[in-house]
Design an enzyme around this catalytic site. Structure first.
Site, PDB file in Angstrom:
ATOM      1  N   GLY B 104       0.743  -1.392  -0.004  1.00 31.20           N
ATOM      2  CA  GLY B 104       0.102  -0.263   0.107  1.00 31.20           C
ATOM      3  C   GLY B 104       0.862   0.982   0.034  1.00 31.20           C
ATOM      4  N   CYS B 105       0.370   2.469   0.231  1.00 29.45           N
ATOM      5  CA  CYS B 105       1.125   3.537   0.128  1.00 29.45           C
ATOM      6  C   CYS B 105       1.815   3.849   1.441  1.00 29.45           C
ATOM      7  CB  CYS B 105       0.286   4.744  -0.263  1.00 29.45           C
ATOM      8  SG  CYS B 105      -0.725   5.573   1.005  1.00 29.45           S
ATOM      9  N   VAL B 106       1.401   3.196   2.634  1.00 24.73           N
ATOM     10  CA  VAL B 106       1.943   3.256   4.049  1.00 24.73           C
ATOM     11  C   VAL B 106       2.464   2.106   4.573  1.00 24.73           C
ATOM     12  CG1 VAL B 106      -0.275   3.669   5.118  1.00 24.73           C
ATOM     13  CG2 VAL B 106       1.565   4.580   5.858  1.00 24.73           C
TER      14      VAL B 106
END
Lengths: 410, 106
Positions: B104-106
């Site tokens: 994911g982005c984090v």
């Protein structure tokens, strides 16, 4: 007169119309923006609606209020892009030609792609908050919900605003605390990824946060179908997750127009050069925002930074110069973590979210990868900035490309 | 960055055992990682999926494809993917193909 045609008056299309109208000579360039809907939605605000923090009025405004003077707004659906003829057929039969086309048609949820989701329990024990109607229906449901097992499930990535499901569940923790119901609510986050946080440094800094809030994470959960009567999610490997209330983030796809026009990938996103946003197959089509197949988040902040570099690039483009690889995938996003606090992320294609201070190195006022009240206020203030600054194409004093200044390497 | 000798070749890996340089990958390494992941022998069906992931990653900026991209690109159904690569095919294929973990982005 040259024609710039923009399909979609969402965040991307509106921002580009405003920026380019100012940059391009009105006697040389006509700018037309096409959209079937006359309402502009502040989509980041949908997250707050289920918890009664925002109402419908906080997240909608008339599209025409944001169309610049000197650009034409055509209220119509685009039916087909014909790139060989450089024209777009509209659903009402009209045809619009273009010299340059900008596609900003967004991404949409498709609950019907998962068996059991959009059936008899849709809007009852199964809800979503990625549409205004869905968010309002969920708000109504939560107002009288007496507790139970609330499962938030991401069906498959990519989704819009990848952190929104986490924010939702952290806000739910706070919301049920405030209502005095928290001891009667189980919170579960079922994700197809290997955890709530997948980037190493973010995991290290934020891994504790869900445990502290007593939120259970079910990793590697890939839902095959939902059994709406038995109220359970069924994995491809036949494992199950039961719920009393399911908040789904359904599969997302780009606009059908993209598929019909033969420009999309398997999820109807348009393949583009990731540094210039130019289509990989057409040299006069640019794609911005959620409609583009980019290895970064589908989020308004990505559009904001992409558009920042695009204006100069477009002026080079019309003069026949090579495009600069100006967009680095930069995004930043505030993450609500409940109880009046928030987190902030800042990253790009190459650099994962790191701790530090933003935008002023060492000063902030915002803290990266760390909970703070200031980050929450940043998020609250952002709605005003969106309507009054970003959408109208005014510039923020923030660099478009990500900076390592103020970040700590670990 | 840690290194590990897989199938007689020293390669760079991250904390979770994913290779960090796809260029260091070869078919013998894939077979060895597969064994570690509980897949004793890679069949043609496995290779079809692995080869697809190796060829599409360039267009994805070095990222590994999602399940939907794999099913659309290979014609192998998600159910079959789970029987070929049990417990998380997207992650397992990425590891065997020498690509990064789906993130994911984090």
């Amino acid at each position: 007169m040259k024609r710039l045609l923009i399909i979609g008056a969402g965040t991307a299309g509106t921002m580009i119309a405003n920026r380019l109208r100012r940059a391009l000579d009105v006697e040389e360039w006509n700018i037309t923006i096409v959209d079937p809907v006359e309402t502009h939605y502040y989509q980041p605000g949908f997250l707050f609606i289920p918890f009664g923090m925002y109402s419908k009025n906080d997240v909608v405004k008339p599209t025409r209020d944001f169309i610049p003077v000197g650009a034409d707004f055509v209220k119509a659906a685009a039916d087909l892009i014909e790139p060989d003829q450089n024209r777009v057929k509209l659903a009402d039969g009209r045809t619009l030609g273009y010299d340059v086309l900008v596609i900003g048609t967004g991404a949409y949820i498709h609950p019907e792609e998962t068996p059991g989701l959009r059936e008899q329990e849709w809007g009852r024990s199964i809800h979503e908050f990625y549409t205004l109607e869905g968010a309002i229906a969920l708000a109504r449901h939560l107002r009288t919900w007496q507790g139970g097992r609330l499962v938030v499930n991401v069906v498959e990535n990519p989704i819009k605003c990848p952190v929104a499901p986490l924010e939702f569940i952290m806000l739910a923790d706070w919301f049920f605390h405030e209502k005095g119901l928290r001891d009667r609510v189980e919170l579960v986050y079922a994700t197809p990824l290997s955890g709530a946080f997948t980037k190493p440094i973010a995991s290290k800094h934020l891994g504790y946060i869900l445990e502290q809030k007593n939120i259970e994470v079910v990793p590697d959960f890939v839902v095959e179908h939902v059994d709406p009567d038995a109220k359970k999610l069924v994995h491809y490997d036949e494992s199950e997750v039961e719920y009393d209330l399911l908040v789904t983030i359904p599969l997302h796809k780009g606009d059908e127009l993209v598929a019909r026009s033969g420009l999309g990938d398997e999820l109807n996103y348009v393949p583009v050069d990731r540094h210039t946003l130019l289509s990989k197959t057409r040299d006069n089509i640019f794609v911005f925002g959620d409609a583009a197949a980019l290895p970064t988040s589908k989020a308004g902040s990505v559009i904001h930074y992409a558009v920042d570099g695009f204006v100069e690039n477009f002026l080079r483009y019309v003069d026949g110069l090579d495009l600069l690889p100006s967009f680095d995938g930069h995004a930043n996003c505030f993450i609500e973590s409940g109880f009046g606090k928030g987190l902030l992320l800042d990253f790009n294609y190459e650099v994962e979210p790191l701790p530090g201070r933003y935008p002023l190195p060492g000063v902030g006022p915002f803290a990266l990868l760390q909970e703070s009240e200031m980050n929450h206020w940043g998020k609250v203030m952002f709605r005003w900035m969106y309507w009054n600054i970003l959408l109208k194409g005014k510039e923020l004093p923030l660099p478009a490309r990500m900076s390592m200044m103020g970040k700590w390497a670990r | 960055m840690a290194t590990k000798v897989i199938a007689g070749k020293e390669v760079q890996i991250n904390d979770e055992g994913f290779m960090t340089d796809p260029a260091e990958w070869n078919k013998e390494i894939a077979a060895a990682i597969a064994v570690e992941e509980g897949i004793s022998a890679l069949t043609d069906a496995h290779w079809k999926v692995i080869d697809f992931c190796r060829t599409t990653t360039a267009g994805l900026g070095g990222k590994s494809p999602t399940l939907r991209q794999i099913t659309a690109g290979t014609g192998v159904s998600t159910k079959e993917l789970f029987s070929l690569f049990p417990k998380g095919p997207a992650k397992k294929v990425a590891k065997i193909a020498g690509l990064g973990k789906p993130e994911g982005c984090v």
